[in-house]
Design an enzyme around this catalytic site. Structure first.
Site, PDB file in Angstrom:
ATOM      1  N   CYS A   1       0.059  -0.738   3.153  1.00 39.17           N
ATOM      2  CA  CYS A   1      -0.452   0.016   4.274  1.00 39.17           C
ATOM      3  C   CYS A   1       0.624   0.296   5.261  1.00 39.17           C
ATOM      4  O   CYS A   1       1.545   0.841   5.016  1.00 39.17           O
ATOM      5  CB  CYS A   1      -1.700  -0.719   5.110  1.00 39.17           C
ATOM      6  SG  CYS A   1      -2.263   0.191   6.157  1.00 39.17           S
TER       7      CYS A   1
ATOM      8  N   GLU B   1      -5.670  -1.010  -0.869  1.00 44.22           N
ATOM      9  CA  GLU B   1      -5.761  -2.187  -0.334  1.00 44.22           C
ATOM     10  C   GLU B   1      -7.134  -2.821  -0.200  1.00 44.22           C
ATOM     11  O   GLU B   1      -8.139  -1.974   0.048  1.00 44.22           O
ATOM     12  CB  GLU B   1      -5.082  -1.780   1.100  1.00 44.22           C
ATOM     13  CG  GLU B   1      -5.077  -3.088   1.904  1.00 44.22           C
ATOM     14  CD  GLU B   1      -4.868  -2.514   3.505  1.00 44.22           C
ATOM     15  OE1 GLU B   1      -4.374  -3.357   4.244  1.00 44.22           O
ATOM     16  OE2 GLU B   1      -4.784  -1.269   3.825  1.00 44.22           O
TER      17      GLU B   1
ATOM     18  N   LYS C   1       1.216  -9.379   2.353  1.00 43.32           N
ATOM     19  CA  LYS C   1       1.600  -8.537   3.405  1.00 43.32           C
ATOM     20  C   LYS C   1       2.472  -9.481   4.443  1.00 43.32           C
ATOM     21  O   LYS C   1       1.794 -10.335   5.177  1.00 43.32           O
ATOM     22  CB  LYS C   1       0.547  -7.854   3.955  1.00 43.32           C
ATOM     23  CG  LYS C   1       0.923  -6.640   4.965  1.00 43.32           C
ATOM     24  CD  LYS C   1      -0.259  -5.909   5.525  1.00 43.32           C
ATOM     25  CE  LYS C   1       0.115  -4.897   6.331  1.00 43.32           C
ATOM     26  NZ  LYS C   1      -0.900  -4.198   6.819  1.00 43.32           N
TER      27      LYS C   1
END
Length: 505
Positions: A382, A270, A327
């Site tokens: 994440c 990430e 995301k």
């Protein structure tokens, strides 16, 4: 004499019901990673259930539930203080307040479970069974209420046992129900042998199913992935003096000699590229050159108009961007702050991981990336990997899960280990392999049974080349999600509540 009186008061305080509830809650955490001591969790839950079921009134039961929840959440979430020490001079003073506020707030779910258990039981025995249903119900609630935060779900304690394979059938909240039925059965075994014995059947059945499922083969694919772990310390990661060093390091790891089959895909973690997507085309070309035009998947910030996204991108030959994912589920007060611009102006409250103000924007939910010969990837950046309801897709079944993360905020704490554990649980639930690329660790290649095939431990700089494991047949949980579990928990609780009203104490 005064010392004796003081010692007596201290003894009474330490042995008081709230203190015992706090200790029981803390002990429940020992079933979670990195310990995996599920018997401790079961026994601690038994102690907690006994305290709440024996409470003289509803108010007392709620208080004991809150104290137990405070112990559990503080023990499993104490890593929340770590980001405040990345810039300790500015944010360090907030750490204890953040830990208490988070623990106290999430503990309200356990207080709610205690309330639900108490009102649905006309006596101690009935309250024990009601608690065994109410606690998983509120565990489920943590996945949805106030944007959701289902960290350290109770069902995760079974991860390294055959029972965990039952997540493919009933999901994590079905495992939570099985978990809570065991202490209730133990506490009532001497008086209700048959009923208590029947309550142990689900755990035994899932263990048997797990042993059988672990023998179910999932042939490896013919794909080899290289996972790169730069181990970039968070306090240096965005420092202009180090950004190029970390980028060059990842290039070096990308072009390192191959001992086996050449990688078909190279994965960086990430926000591995600090330059932003598209605003530094030379960086993309350098990555393509280092990979010898092998596709590279990496985390990067992407700007579109006025909006900023925490994104994943894939580049091919010549550094051409071939796929992107934004995301969808952002961390509140980490990646975005509601009314962030106002709060930043008035109180100086910005974001740790994003720009001040409103931070990142949300991408669409449930996206998959069709990567052609590399299969269909379900990206989870994440924090997204802790949400079981988000690991599947509405756009057809993925081939594998791609979890890119940066856990450097949390140092060498239990957080990266718990995060890995929850990614492994997603693999079991979906019957899919998962590839985890983490900035400071733990990076891993995970098969569809949740086993770690390859890994790079915390604080390790390097890479591994590993064959992508194959997928298992689509699981029942992947097809149905949490809905059957929700209906079952509400139905069971409704039966107990009806019985309590029909036969009041």
């Amino acid at each position: 004499m005064p010392q004796t009186a003081e010692a007596s008061r201290l003894r009474r305080t330490l042995t008081s019901a709230p203190a015992l509830a706090l200790v029981c809650g803390a002990l429940v955490s020992f079933g979670q990673a990195p310990f995996g001591l599920w018997p401790v969790t079961v026994l601690a839950l038994a102690g907690m259930f006994h305290l709440i079921a024996s409470a003289p009134n509803l108010r007392r039961a709620i208080g004991l539930g809150w104290w137990a929840g405070l112990g559990y959440i503080a023990a499993t979430h104490h890593w929340i203080v770590m980001p405040f020490f990345v810039d300790a001079a500015r944010h360090g003073w907030m750490a204890p307040f953040a830990l208490f506020a988070m623990s106290a707030g999430i503990a309200l779910f356990w207080a709610a479970a205690a309330a639900l258990g108490f009102v649905a039981g006309q006596d101690r025995t009935a309250r024990l069974w009601a608690l065994a249903i109410a606690l998983p119900l509120t565990d489920l609630g943590r996945a949805y209420v106030f944007t959701g935060f289902p960290w350290a779900p109770l069902g995760a304690i079974w991860l390294d046992t055959p029972v965990a394979q039952g997540a493919a059938l009933v999901g994590p909240y079905g495992l939570a129900l099985v978990t809570c039925l065991i202490p209730a059965a133990l506490l009532t075994l001497h008086r209700h042998l048959v009923v208590s014995g029947l309550a142990l059947v689900p755990a035994l059945a899932l263990a048997g199913f797990g042993l059988l499922r672990e023998t179910q083969p999932a042939p490896d694919t013919d794909l080899t992935f290289r996972v790169v772990q730069p181990n970039a310390a968070q306090h240096l990661k965005w420092d202009p003096d180090y950004v190029r060093d970390f980028f060059d390091l990842q290039l070096t790891l990308t072009e390192a000699p191959v001992e086996g089959p050449s990688p078909d895909l190279i994965i960086w973690p990430e926000t591995a590229v600090a330059y932003g997507l598209g605003d530094k085309a030379p960086a993309m070309k350098m990555m393509a050159a280092a990979s010898n035009d092998t596709p590279v998947m990496f985390g990067v910030q992407r700007r579109k108009g006025e909006r900023l996204y925490n994104s994943l991108a894939v580049i091919g030959a010549g550094g051409q961007v071939t796929a992107t994912y934004d995301k969808a589920r952002l961390v509140p007060f980490g990646e975005y702050t509601p009314y962030g611009a106002v709060l930043d102006d008035l109180l100086g409250i910005g974001n740790f991981a994003a720009e001040a103000g409103n931070g990142y924007s949300h991408g669409p939910r449930g996206q998959v990336l069709d990567l052609g010969p590399l299969g269909v990837a379900r990206p989870l950046i994440c924090y997204e990997a802790i949400f079981p309801q988000d690991a599947g897709s509405n756009n057809g079944r993925p081939s594998w899960i791609a979890n890119l993360t940066n856990d450097a905020w949390f140092g060498d704490s239990v957080m990266p280990r718990q995060h890995l554990a929850q990614t492994r649980l997603r693999a079991i639930e979906q019957g899919l392999p998962a590839v985890r690329a983490a900035n400071t660790g733990i990076s891993a290649m995970i098969d569809a049974h949740g086993n770690v095939r390859e890994r790079l431990d915390l604080k390790t700089r390097g890479y591994f080349d590993a064959t992508l494991p194959g997928a298992l047949p689509e699981t029942i949980y992947a097809k149905t999600g949490n809905l059957p579990g929700i209906l079952l928990l509400f139905a069971l609780y409704g039966v107990l509540l009806y019985r309590a009203r029909l036969y009041p104490h």
